[in-house]
Enzyme design. Structure first.
Site, PDB file in Angstrom:
ATOM      1  CG  ASP A 152      -2.292   1.073   1.649  1.00 13.22           C
ATOM      2  OD1 ASP A 152      -1.822   2.107   0.228  1.00 13.22           O
ATOM      3  OD2 ASP A 152      -2.581   1.316   2.244  1.00 13.22           O
ATOM      4  CG  HIS A 208      -4.911  12.507  10.903  1.00 13.66           C
ATOM      5  ND1 HIS A 208      -5.281  13.498  10.158  1.00 13.66           N
ATOM      6  CD2 HIS A 208      -3.300  11.810  10.435  1.00 13.66           C
ATOM      7  CE1 HIS A 208      -4.362  14.712   9.720  1.00 13.66           C
ATOM      8  NE2 HIS A 208      -3.866  12.991   9.966  1.00 13.66           N
ATOM      9  CG  ASP A 254       1.460  15.582  11.798  1.00 12.30           C
ATOM     10  OD1 ASP A 254       1.703  14.622  11.867  1.00 12.30           O
ATOM     11  OD2 ASP A 254       0.851  15.842  10.699  1.00 12.30           O
ATOM     12  CG  HIS A 264      -0.288  15.243   7.509  1.00 11.09           C
ATOM     13  ND1 HIS A 264       0.616  14.383   7.995  1.00 11.09           N
ATOM     14  CD2 HIS A 264      -0.859  14.587   5.884  1.00 11.09           C
ATOM     15  CE1 HIS A 264       0.880  13.861   7.165  1.00 11.09           C
ATOM     16  NE2 HIS A 264       0.286  13.718   5.668  1.00 11.09           N
ATOM     17  CG  ASP A 319       4.143  14.759   9.181  1.00  8.07           C
ATOM     18  OD1 ASP A 319       3.918  15.352   9.872  1.00  8.07           O
ATOM     19  OD2 ASP A 319       3.041  13.692   9.519  1.00  8.07           O
ATOM     20  CE1 TYR A 336       4.425   8.515   9.067  1.00 12.11           C
ATOM     21  CE2 TYR A 336       3.975  11.054   8.199  1.00 12.11           C
ATOM     22  CZ  TYR A 336       3.884   9.797   9.008  1.00 12.11           C
ATOM     23  OH  TYR A 336       2.523   9.653  10.063  1.00 12.11           O
TER      24      TYR A 336
HETATM   25  C1  X5A Z   1       0.010  10.604  11.479  1.00 16.24           C
HETATM   26  C2  X5A Z   1       0.046  10.914  10.187  1.00 16.24           C
HETATM   27  C3  X5A Z   1      -0.457  10.873   7.887  1.00 16.24           C
HETATM   28  C4  X5A Z   1      -1.458  10.222   6.815  1.00 16.24           C
HETATM   29  C5  X5A Z   1      -1.215  10.495   5.313  1.00 16.24           C
HETATM   30  C6  X5A Z   1      -2.210  10.078   4.380  1.00 16.24           C
HETATM   31  N1  X5A Z   1      -0.617  10.838   9.512  1.00 16.24           N
HETATM   32  N2  X5A Z   1      -1.915  10.598   3.088  1.00 16.24           N
HETATM   33  O1  X5A Z   1       0.622  11.846  10.281  1.00 16.24           O
HETATM   34 ZN    ZN Z   2       1.726  14.026   9.769  1.00 16.72          ZN
END
Ligand code: X5A
Ligand code: ZN
Length: 628
Positions: free
Chosen positions: A132, A247, A284, A286, A377, A417
């Site tokens: 994935d 999330h 973060d 996101h 990230d 990441y």
């Molecule tokens: C916790 C976090 C990111 C999910 C990315 C999905 N989630 N494309 O950084």
């Molecule tokens: Zn994130």
């Protein structure tokens, strides 16, 4: 901490956050006339529950005692004690009646110190079992390499190790539904095919048979951290957890997240410690939409998030991630979104968002506790974020935040990441929590136009809710500098293949990631100069006053007088004649010399002619070879 002391002999009645004694023993009270307070105001239910049963059954119940909860909270947060004296009134009829005398006093008790570190390698025991490309960046090595790097910098041994535990079902249900909890629980015994099928019900999620166990540990680790900070065992701390949380939602896993660790922690802290104002900072890259949904209508939790947005073209692609989502109902003004409409945001853009949005509002909010959704990230080299912030930026962000809430801060890992960037940034955060000196921040110091536009828009949207923004001139801009460019790019994307497809796939590292590895390797060496052996030096006129300084401060002897005279006379002979000026100068130069030779971090010099001394200090710095 707050302790009610009765007549200065029995210290136990109202504790705030600290554990209660096993029993309240009335025999410890010497006079018959005085008795212990057996119960507290109804508003104190959360504390009341934990009160041990008084041994003395004849104690009066004091119901309406602390009605001014807010006032009391302030005392508690500031180390004040409420001294209480309770005495029996003698009434003619012989009825029982009591006098209550209450007095507020400052407790001369040291502020909590120390940094907790919570980590357990059991949280590396799950991983993606199938192909994935969206999920394959969320790997166990994220935790392993962060912890390794902490060991490398000898940070682990400087922290207070706090063990993890599982979060209980009751705690998980502070945010999630029991139906969802059952779904997650059921994945424990599934085979790969079944796991894949459940995962498909959610956006960007994968389950493994160990996911449930780890998700419970991630919640428990976060709550252990909150307990350590709120009980005064430590001042702050960090929990390295997997899976991340921000999330996930009441009924859904989302974006690698299963249980919303930080949202649960905020609800828990409100209940268990009666907190009225919690700040959540989500750095973060996101949008933590899960946290936003939980607290949207809740004015007791201020949620701040910046995130890669690109006019809603970046995951999770939500309209409600924009700056105009300010909260709802009573929660209006307590949701701060800073959407980044361009990639490549760096140190100056992040600091500008702190200076112009988060910090003014947070200081006005006066949080009692800070929870950080600590995703990295948003750091340089990350394949998801595509941003540019270097690790020391996180040291500075942390440093600004610990000026609030008496330094009570809990950082909880979310994303991140690029393994090297992630681990260096984790280390910078922990170092700062331990109060090591900060490396100077590098790079261009002006925010970019697109960042300024985003910042201006959030400020405009929040103007009605915060005094600090009242005089903001700007109203939201609709024609953003990035928009036309975005339109063009969007058209291009439709006709070509996906541009990010070549990013970090599987185990082969992208060229980009390797470049960042190399950059960070030399960058960290450059910025992490060895910490001077002595933190603070002091040069004072009367050496007899030296004992008034804290023991850790090193008292400086002046520079050699003759040597100084030669230095000064070359510059301004007039000064040498004045004994007082010379003495001042000696003090300043003595401290400055130690700083320049990196023997101390900083210092203080007593000087009666500060401006003249400063001129000399500057000259001395130039002579030493400093250019900036
Ligand atoms: C916790 C976090 C990111 C999910 C990315 C999905 N989630 N494309 O950084
Ligand atoms: Zn994130």
């Amino acid at each position: 901490m707050c302790v009610a002391v009765r007549d200065s002999c029995a210290p136990l009645l109202l504790c705030h956050g600290l554990s209660w004694p096993d029993s309240l023993d009335c025999d410890r009270f010497p006079a018959d006339e005085d008795m212990c307070l057996a119960s507290l105001s109804k508003e104190y239910k959360h504390i009341h529950k934990e009160l041990p049963k008084p041994i003395c059954q004849t104690c009066p119940a004091v119901e309406e005692f602390f009605t001014q909860k807010r006032v009391l909270d302030v005392f508690c947060a500031n180390n004040f004690a409420v001294k209480v004296k309770l005495s029996k009134k003698r009434t003619v009829s012989g009825d029982q009646a009591y006098n209550i005398e209450c007095q507020v006093e400052f407790i001369n008790q040291a502020m909590a110190s120390g940094t907790a570190l919570i980590y357990d390698d059991e949280m590396t025991s799950y991983k993606l079992l199938w192909d994935d490309p969206e999920c394959d960046i969320e790997v166990p090595e994220r935790l392993l390499s962060s912890y390794e790097q902490l060991k490398h910098y000898h940070l682990v041994e400087r922290c207070i190790h706090v063990p993890v535990r599982e979060g209980t079902e009751e705690e998980i249900m502070l945010v999630h539904s029991s139906e969802y909890l059952e779904v997650v629980k059921s994945t424990q015994t599934m085979n790969e095919e079944e796991l894949q099928r459940v995962s498909e019900n959610y956006d960007a999620v994968y389950f493994h048979p160990n996911t449930y166990r780890c998700a419970k540990l991630a919640v428990g680790a976060t709550l252990q951290l909150v307990d350590s900070v709120m009980s005064g065992k430590v001042c702050n701390g960090m929990a390295l957890v997997r899976p991340p949380g921000h999330h996930s939602q009441r009924n859904a896993a989302n974006g690698f997240c299963v249980f919303n660790n930080v949202a649960i922690a905020a609800q828990y802290a409100k209940r268990r410690y009666g907190l009225q104002r919690i700040l959540i900072v989500d750095w973060d890259v996101h949008h933590g939409q899960g946290i936003q949904y939980v607290f949207e209508e809740d004015p007791s939790v201020l949620y701040f998030s910046w995130h890669r947005y690109e006019h809603q073209r970046f995951w999770p692609l939500l309209r409600e991630s924009d700056y105009d989502a300010v909260g709802q109902g009573k929660g209006k003004g307590f949701n701060l979104n800073v959407p980044w409409n361009k990639v490549g945001m760096g140190n100056s853009d992040y600091l500008a968002a702190f200076f112009h949005v988060l910090l003014p509002v947070a200081f006005e909010f006066v949080p009692e506790l800070i929870l950080v959704s600590s995703g990295y990230d948003s750091g340089i080299g990350d394949p998801e974020g595509q941003m540019n912030a270097t690790p020391e930026c996180f040291a500075h962000l942390t440093h600004f935040l610990i000026q609030l809430a008496n330094g009570r801060l809990c950082a909880v890992l979310e994303g991140g990441y690029h393994l090297k960037s992630l681990s260096e940034s984790v280390c910078m955060t922990v170092k700062t929590l331990l109060r090591d000196p900060l490396p100077p921040i590098s790079g261009e110091m002006a925010p970019c136009l697109s960042a300024i536009e985003s910042i201006q828009n959030v400020r405009g949207a929040h103007k009605p809710y915060w005094k600090c923004l009242m005089y903001e001139e700007a109203t939201p801009l609709h024609d953003l500098s990035t928009k036309s460019q975005q339109m063009m790019e969007a058209e291009l994307i439709q006709t070509s293949t996906h541009p990010t497809a070549e990013q970090a796939v599987g185990t082969t590292k992208s060229d980009e990631a390797i470049k960042t590895d190399r950059f960070l390797e030399s960058h960290m060496k450059k910025i992490l100069s060895p910490v001077p052996p002595v933190k603070t030096a002091a040069a004072i006129v009367s050496k007899a006053d030296a004992h008034l300084l804290p023991v850790s401060v090193q008292v400086e002897m002046e520079m050699n007088a003759q040597e100084l005279k030669t230095v000064v006379s070359a510059f301004d002979a007039e000064l040498v004649k004045e004994e007082k000026a010379l003495l001042s100068l000696q003090n300043v130069l003595a401290v400055l010399d130690k700083i320049l030779k990196k023997k101390v971090c900083n210092g203080i010099a007593e000087s009666s002619v500060a401006s003249v001394s400063t001129t000399f200090a500057l000259k001395h710095c130039f002579d030493f070879g400093l250019q900036r």
